[in-house]
Motif scaffolding. Structure first.
Motif, short mmCIF file in Angstrom:
data_model
loop_
_atom_site.label_atom_id
_atom_site.label_comp_id
_atom_site.label_asym_id
_atom_site.label_seq_id
_atom_site.Cartn_x
_atom_site.Cartn_y
_atom_site.Cartn_z
N ALA A 278 0.81 -1.22 0.00
CA ALA A 278 0.00 0.00 0.00
C ALA A 278 0.84 1.26 0.00
CB ALA A 278 -0.91 0.00 1.22
N ALA A 279 2.16 1.13 0.13
CA ALA A 279 3.02 2.29 0.38
C ALA A 279 2.96 3.32 -0.74
CB ALA A 279 4.46 1.84 0.60
N ALA A 280 2.95 2.88 -1.99
CA ALA A 280 2.94 3.84 -3.10
C ALA A 280 1.64 4.65 -3.09
CB ALA A 280 3.11 3.12 -4.43
N ALA A 281 0.50 3.97 -2.92
CA ALA A 281 -0.78 4.68 -2.89
C ALA A 281 -0.87 5.64 -1.71
CB ALA A 281 -1.93 3.67 -2.84
N LEU A 282 -0.34 5.23 -0.56
CA LEU A 282 -0.34 6.11 0.60
C LEU A 282 0.58 7.31 0.39
CD1 LEU A 282 -0.30 3.42 3.44
CD2 LEU A 282 -2.22 4.88 2.78
N THR A 283 1.68 7.11 -0.32
CA THR A 283 2.58 8.21 -0.63
C THR A 283 1.90 9.21 -1.56
OG1 THR A 283 4.48 6.74 -0.39
CG2 THR A 283 4.84 8.81 -1.57
N VAL A 284 1.16 8.70 -2.54
CA VAL A 284 0.39 9.57 -3.43
C VAL A 284 -0.59 10.42 -2.62
CG1 VAL A 284 -1.38 9.59 -5.24
CG2 VAL A 284 0.64 8.12 -5.47
N ALA A 285 -1.28 9.78 -1.67
CA ALA A 285 -2.24 10.51 -0.85
C ALA A 285 -1.55 11.55 0.02
CB ALA A 285 -3.03 9.53 0.02
N GLU A 286 -0.41 11.20 0.61
CA GLU A 286 0.31 12.16 1.46
C GLU A 286 0.80 13.35 0.64
OE1 GLU A 286 4.00 12.28 4.70
OE2 GLU A 286 3.35 10.35 3.83
N LEU A 287 1.32 13.10 -0.55
CA LEU A 287 1.72 14.20 -1.43
C LEU A 287 0.50 15.04 -1.83
CD1 LEU A 287 4.30 12.30 -3.65
CD2 LEU A 287 4.82 14.24 -2.17
N GLY A 288 -0.66 14.39 -1.95
CA GLY A 288 -1.88 15.14 -2.25
C GLY A 288 -2.24 16.11 -1.14
N VAL A 289 -2.02 15.70 0.11
CA VAL A 289 -2.27 16.61 1.23
C VAL A 289 -1.29 17.78 1.19
CG1 VAL A 289 -2.24 16.82 3.75
CG2 VAL A 289 -3.31 14.83 2.67
N LEU A 290 -0.03 17.51 0.90
CA LEU A 290 0.94 18.59 0.73
C LEU A 290 0.49 19.56 -0.36
CD1 LEU A 290 4.48 16.91 0.93
CD2 LEU A 290 3.68 18.83 2.31
N ALA A 291 -0.04 19.00 -1.45
CA ALA A 291 -0.43 19.82 -2.60
C ALA A 291 -1.63 20.71 -2.31
CB ALA A 291 -0.72 18.93 -3.81
N GLU A 292 -2.47 20.34 -1.34
CA GLU A 292 -3.62 21.18 -1.04
C GLU A 292 -3.43 22.01 0.22
OE1 GLU A 292 -7.01 18.57 -0.63
OE2 GLU A 292 -6.87 18.65 1.55
N THR A 293 -2.23 21.93 0.82
CA THR A 293 -1.96 22.72 2.03
C THR A 293 -0.76 23.64 1.77
OG1 THR A 293 -0.72 20.83 2.97
CG2 THR A 293 -3.04 21.08 3.61
N VAL A 294 0.39 23.30 2.34
CA VAL A 294 1.54 24.21 2.29
C VAL A 294 2.19 24.33 0.91
CG1 VAL A 294 2.09 24.00 4.73
CG2 VAL A 294 3.03 22.34 3.12
N LEU A 295 1.95 23.37 0.02
CA LEU A 295 2.52 23.43 -1.32
C LEU A 295 1.46 23.64 -2.39
CD1 LEU A 295 5.34 20.70 -1.22
CD2 LEU A 295 5.52 23.16 -0.83
N GLU A 296 0.36 24.25 -2.03
CA GLU A 296 -0.73 24.49 -2.98
C GLU A 296 -0.22 25.34 -4.15
OE1 GLU A 296 -5.38 26.00 -3.01
OE2 GLU A 296 -4.08 26.46 -1.31
N GLY A 297 -0.50 24.84 -5.36
CA GLY A 297 -0.07 25.54 -6.56
C GLY A 297 1.36 25.29 -6.96
N ARG A 298 2.11 24.56 -6.12
CA ARG A 298 3.52 24.30 -6.42
C ARG A 298 3.82 22.82 -6.62
NH1 ARG A 298 7.16 26.67 -1.94
NH2 ARG A 298 5.38 26.41 -0.54
N LEU A 299 2.84 21.97 -6.35
CA LEU A 299 3.05 20.53 -6.45
C LEU A 299 1.96 19.93 -7.30
CD1 LEU A 299 4.91 18.25 -5.33
CD2 LEU A 299 3.25 17.94 -3.50
N GLY A 300 2.37 19.22 -8.37
CA GLY A 300 1.40 18.61 -9.27
C GLY A 300 0.90 17.28 -8.75
N GLU A 301 0.01 16.67 -9.52
CA GLU A 301 -0.58 15.39 -9.13
C GLU A 301 0.46 14.29 -9.17
OE1 GLU A 301 -4.33 12.49 -10.43
OE2 GLU A 301 -4.03 14.45 -11.37
#
Length: 344
Positions: free
Chosen positions: A19-42
């Protein structure tokens, strides 16, 4: 934007690794909608030369790369060049203590260390303290701390840790382990255990530790603190000062190996425990503070956990990014997490 490939840590156990890859995608998604909004792609899993990475585009400066470096599963990070070569990127982690602090203690029911780090990360990212993660010593409470996996991750980040647990064996194990570990690492510290009393009542016992990462830091008063109490988590608001924590991070009883103890013995109904404990937990959060709880959705459905959080006056985070963390632990445990924020 530059393109990046993140190599997921191979240290996860076999079940978690799936599950690690999918969980990493989700964690990066949280970064992308919080402190890295607009700076981190999908982000998405991608196999390159037979090896699975998590790839994404990003407009990342030094601070942005430091955010990615502390993703729970980040083992190595590469920038992909125009000819698809991989250029290593240095990972500047928060970690200020050796990682064996997290791995030495082994016991049945121990939460995977990578998931513990993930839960801590995404909880703090939801909070008002997210901008200060890389610079300040935050204060984090685990009100069901067991033998201290979450506490040790908080200390590893250089943050102040606090915990509550009702199990005397777990308290004694941790109270013996942490000072011994600090002594073996030759880190300057103090550790005291005393009775925990409030208003003439004895609630239990308390372990207080103060440590520094170097002799110079100790001399300068740059220290990290830990306080953990042997007490009923429903009385946590009597143990610690109100509005004193940036985040509260814990595992709810999974209803299998995990449980909560009270005068009535071992209780395995997580919703009942959360309903009784959340009002006190909420009082301990600062305005803008966040609570993150790992749950077994087979015994604690996500929507019912959210309802309890709302009843306590907390605001759940139920965006797409925060909805990507469900994963299987074993046949009896389908784990997820819920996060909510205290209004400012």
């Amino acid at each position: 934007m530059s393109s990046y490939a993140l190599l997921v840590s191979p240290s996860a156990n076999r079940v978690y690794a799936r599950a690690a890859a999918a969980l990493t995608v989700a964690e990066l998604g949280v970064l992308a909608e919080t402190v890295l909004e607009g700076r981190l792609g999908e982000a998405a899993p991608e196999v390159v030369a037979g090896v699975e990475y998590v790839t994404f585009d990003g407009d990342l400066d030094t601070e942005g790369l430091a955010r990615v470096a502390n993703v729970s599963t980040a083992f190595a990070l590469f920038e992909r060049t125009a000819d698809d070569a991989f250029r290593p990127v240095s990972l500047e982690r928060l970690d200020c203590l050796d990682d064996d602090l997290l791995s030495i203690l082994k016991y049945p029911g121990k939460t995977n260390e990578l998931f513990t780090k993930l839960l801590l990360n995404v909880t703090v990212l939801a909070s008002g303290s997210a901008p200060r993660m890389l610079t300040d010593r935050l204060r984090v409470l685990d009100p069901l701390c067991g033998r201290g996996t979450t506490l040790n991750q908080v200390l590893t980040y250089g943050w102040h840790a606090a915990g509550v647990d009702i199990d005397s064996a777990d308290f004694d194990t941790y109270a013996a382990f942490l000072p011994r570990w600090l002594k073996e690492k030759r880190l300057k510290h103090t550790a005291t255990t005393a009775k925990l009393r409030r208003d003439g009542r004895t609630l239990g016992r308390r372990l207080d530790v103060e440590l520094a990462t170097s002799k110079r830091a100790w001399a300068d008063g740059d220290t990290i603190t830990l306080s953990t109490a042997l007490a009923d988590t429903r009385e946590a608001a009597e143990v610690f000062k109100a509005a004193s924590f940036d985040a509260l991070v814990t595992d709810a009883p999974y209803g299998v190996q995990h449980g909560s103890r009270s005068a009535g013995g071992l209780r395995r109904r997580p919703l009942e425990l959360l309903g009784e404990a959340l009002p006190g937990w909420s009082r301990l959060l600062r305005p803008g503070g966040a609570v993150g709880i790992a749950i077994n959705v087979r015994t604690c459905p996500r929507d019912e956990a959210f309802a309890l959080l709302r009843d306590t006056g907390l605001e759940p985070r139920d965006t797409a990014a925060y909805g990507g963390f469900e994963h299987r632990v074993d046949q009896a445990i389908l784990r997820d997490l819920v996060v909510a924020v205290k209004a400012v």
